[in-house]
Design a protein around this motif. Structure first.
Motif, PDB file in Angstrom:
ATOM      1  N   GLY A 211       0.722  -1.263  -0.090  1.00  0.00           N
ATOM      2  CA  GLY A 211       0.096  -0.011   0.016  1.00  0.00           C
ATOM      3  C   GLY A 211       0.706   1.320  -0.081  1.00  0.00           C
ATOM      4  O   GLY A 211       0.392   2.352  -0.402  1.00  0.00           O
TER       5      GLY A 211
ATOM      6  N   VAL B 127      -0.768   2.966  -3.385  1.00  0.00           N
ATOM      7  CA  VAL B 127      -1.616   4.154  -3.135  1.00  0.00           C
ATOM      8  C   VAL B 127      -1.214   5.376  -3.781  1.00  0.00           C
ATOM      9  O   VAL B 127      -2.097   5.891  -4.661  1.00  0.00           O
ATOM     10  CB  VAL B 127      -2.086   4.407  -1.627  1.00  0.00           C
ATOM     11  CG1 VAL B 127      -2.822   5.796  -1.277  1.00  0.00           C
ATOM     12  CG2 VAL B 127      -2.812   3.462  -0.971  1.00  0.00           C
TER      13      VAL B 127
ATOM     14  N   HIS C  17      -9.616   7.777  -2.473  1.00  0.00           N
ATOM     15  CA  HIS C  17     -10.512   6.544  -2.130  1.00  0.00           C
ATOM     16  C   HIS C  17     -10.606   5.460  -2.985  1.00  0.00           C
ATOM     17  O   HIS C  17     -10.446   4.330  -2.642  1.00  0.00           O
ATOM     18  CB  HIS C  17     -12.024   6.915  -1.949  1.00  0.00           C
ATOM     19  CG  HIS C  17     -12.423   8.218  -0.941  1.00  0.00           C
ATOM     20  ND1 HIS C  17     -12.240   9.585  -1.476  1.00  0.00           N
ATOM     21  CD2 HIS C  17     -12.938   8.165   0.229  1.00  0.00           C
ATOM     22  CE1 HIS C  17     -12.480  10.193  -0.366  1.00  0.00           C
ATOM     23  NE2 HIS C  17     -12.881   9.517   0.725  1.00  0.00           N
TER      24      HIS C  17
ATOM     25  N   ILE D  43      -7.097   3.753  -2.190  1.00  0.00           N
ATOM     26  CA  ILE D  43      -7.232   2.978  -1.164  1.00  0.00           C
ATOM     27  C   ILE D  43      -7.987   1.526  -1.308  1.00  0.00           C
ATOM     28  O   ILE D  43      -7.325   0.540  -1.103  1.00  0.00           O
ATOM     29  CB  ILE D  43      -7.588   3.700  -0.119  1.00  0.00           C
ATOM     30  CG1 ILE D  43      -6.962   4.952   0.400  1.00  0.00           C
ATOM     31  CG2 ILE D  43      -8.130   2.899   1.138  1.00  0.00           C
ATOM     32  CD1 ILE D  43      -7.129   5.798   1.433  1.00  0.00           C
ATOM     33  N   GLY D  44      -8.985   1.731  -1.933  1.00  0.00           N
ATOM     34  CA  GLY D  44      -9.898   0.515  -2.176  1.00  0.00           C
ATOM     35  C   GLY D  44      -9.144  -0.634  -3.003  1.00  0.00           C
ATOM     36  O   GLY D  44      -9.237  -1.771  -2.638  1.00  0.00           O
TER      37      GLY D  44
ATOM     38  N   SER E 183      -5.916  -0.866  -3.533  1.00  0.00           N
ATOM     39  CA  SER E 183      -4.711  -1.093  -2.834  1.00  0.00           C
ATOM     40  C   SER E 183      -5.084  -2.305  -1.796  1.00  0.00           C
ATOM     41  O   SER E 183      -4.418  -3.459  -1.783  1.00  0.00           O
ATOM     42  CB  SER E 183      -4.195  -0.030  -2.121  1.00  0.00           C
ATOM     43  OG  SER E 183      -2.946  -0.364  -1.311  1.00  0.00           O
ATOM     44  N   LEU E 184      -6.265  -2.095  -1.100  1.00  0.00           N
ATOM     45  CA  LEU E 184      -6.701  -3.327  -0.192  1.00  0.00           C
ATOM     46  C   LEU E 184      -6.832  -4.409  -1.062  1.00  0.00           C
ATOM     47  O   LEU E 184      -6.995  -5.514  -0.449  1.00  0.00           O
ATOM     48  CB  LEU E 184      -7.753  -2.653   0.746  1.00  0.00           C
ATOM     49  CG  LEU E 184      -7.444  -1.814   1.619  1.00  0.00           C
ATOM     50  CD1 LEU E 184      -8.692  -1.083   2.247  1.00  0.00           C
ATOM     51  CD2 LEU E 184      -6.666  -2.219   2.828  1.00  0.00           C
TER      52      LEU E 184
ATOM     53  N   ALA F 177     -12.455   1.407   6.856  1.00  0.00           N
ATOM     54  CA  ALA F 177     -13.041   1.461   5.519  1.00  0.00           C
ATOM     55  C   ALA F 177     -14.456   2.296   5.604  1.00  0.00           C
ATOM     56  O   ALA F 177     -14.728   3.060   4.903  1.00  0.00           O
ATOM     57  CB  ALA F 177     -13.441   0.192   4.927  1.00  0.00           C
TER      58      ALA F 177
ATOM     59  N   GLY G 115      -5.266   2.258   3.230  1.00  0.00           N
ATOM     60  CA  GLY G 115      -4.924   1.333   2.085  1.00  0.00           C
ATOM     61  C   GLY G 115      -3.777   0.455   2.303  1.00  0.00           C
ATOM     62  O   GLY G 115      -3.140   0.068   1.236  1.00  0.00           O
TER      63      GLY G 115
ATOM     64  N   SER H 256      -7.717  -6.769   5.172  1.00  0.00           N
ATOM     65  CA  SER H 256      -7.941  -6.252   3.772  1.00  0.00           C
ATOM     66  C   SER H 256      -9.209  -6.866   3.176  1.00  0.00           C
ATOM     67  O   SER H 256     -10.039  -6.249   2.674  1.00  0.00           O
ATOM     68  CB  SER H 256      -6.751  -6.569   2.788  1.00  0.00           C
ATOM     69  OG  SER H 256      -6.497  -8.183   3.059  1.00  0.00           O
TER      70      SER H 256
END
Length: 264
Positions: free
Chosen positions: A26, A30, A49, A52-53, A55-56, A96, A155, A188
């Motif tokens: 991450g 990110v 956003h 991050i999403g 990346s997770l 999250a 993330g 995650s």
């Protein structure tokens, strides 16, 4: 085709730095995705956003790969993972959720602060052992909730938090890293589920590749190379001066942190 190449290149650097320096993906994914998505015309209000999403989502796959490798080397304390997981799952879900209601600018500032803290951590020795009682269930649940929340918010897989904590709890550095890799999976998964539930309708897009905050083209492009290059990085770590590489990477992180602070 050009975009596939960019995402695959991000995966190359993500895997190499993860293998060479033991840093979670991450930290690279990110900020890299923020830049790429900005160039693609992604709405500014949802830039980080989606980064991050996505990346997770990549961490789900990379943590499974890393977990398998560490398990083969018997470097995972599964009892600690079991105790940690309830808090990590709760934290991942909550982090999250809060990420979906926070502004893009605020999240970028949070990530910048995190980057600078990682830089400081890279230049300092890991704290000496304190007490094995840090591994008791009530403590691990509380710590796990905090770690999971911060990781989902940023993330990341949580390694920069979990590894030092486990070393303080008298775990060897190898066991701490291996156990941390396993802890990245529940964080995650919980965070991605939370993003899909609460962020599904918050983020408008005309891209066929995007579902809520998950950009599937970026996800597939990154994991297509990151897993392989993580293995290559781990082998290179035995030959290259890792301390010098850490110092060089720390300067790169400073630039990334300053860039995110100024990006509007």
């Amino acid at each position: 085709m050009f975009e596939w190449g960019i995402f695959a290149l991000i995966g190359v650097f993500t895997g190499l730095f993860a293998g060479l320096l033991g840093l979670g993906g991450g930290l690279v994914v990110v900020p890299a995705l923020v830049v790429v998505f900005s160039m693609q015309g992604q709405p500014e209000s949802q830039l980080i956003h989606v980064a991050i999403g996505t990346s997770l989502m990549t961490i789900i796959i990379t943590s499974l790969s890393s977990m398998y490798a560490h398990h083969q080397n018997k470097n995972i304390n599964w009892q600690v993972v079991a105790r940690f997981s309830p808090g990590l799952i709760l934290g991942g879900f909550l982090g999250a959720f809060f990420a979906t209601v926070l502004t893009n600018d605020f999240l970028q500032q949070c990530f910048s602060v995190y980057v600078f803290l990682v830089v400081i951590q890279m230049w300092l020795p890991i704290s000496s052992t304190i007490d094995e009682r840090l591994l008791k269930q009530p403590i691990l649940f509380s710590v796990g909730t905090v770690v999971g929340s911060l990781s989902a918010l940023l993330g990341i897989g949580g390694g920069s938090f979990v590894v030092p904590y486990l070393v303080m709890a008298k775990q060897s550095i190898q066991r701490a890293i291996g156990t941390s890799a396993a802890c990245g999976f529940p964080i995650s998964v919980a965070a991605v589920i939370s993003f899909l539930i609460f962020g599904q309708d918050r983020y408008s897009t005309t891209s066929i590749w995007q579902t809520g905050v998950i950009h599937w083209q970026a996800f597939f492009g990154i994991i297509s190379t990151s897993i392989l290059f993580a293995l290559i990085g781990a082998r290179l770590a035995k030959r290259l001066p890792v301390n010098i590489l850490k110092q060089i990477f720390s300067f790169i992180l400073i630039i990334i942190g300053l860039y995110l602070l100024k990006l509007k």
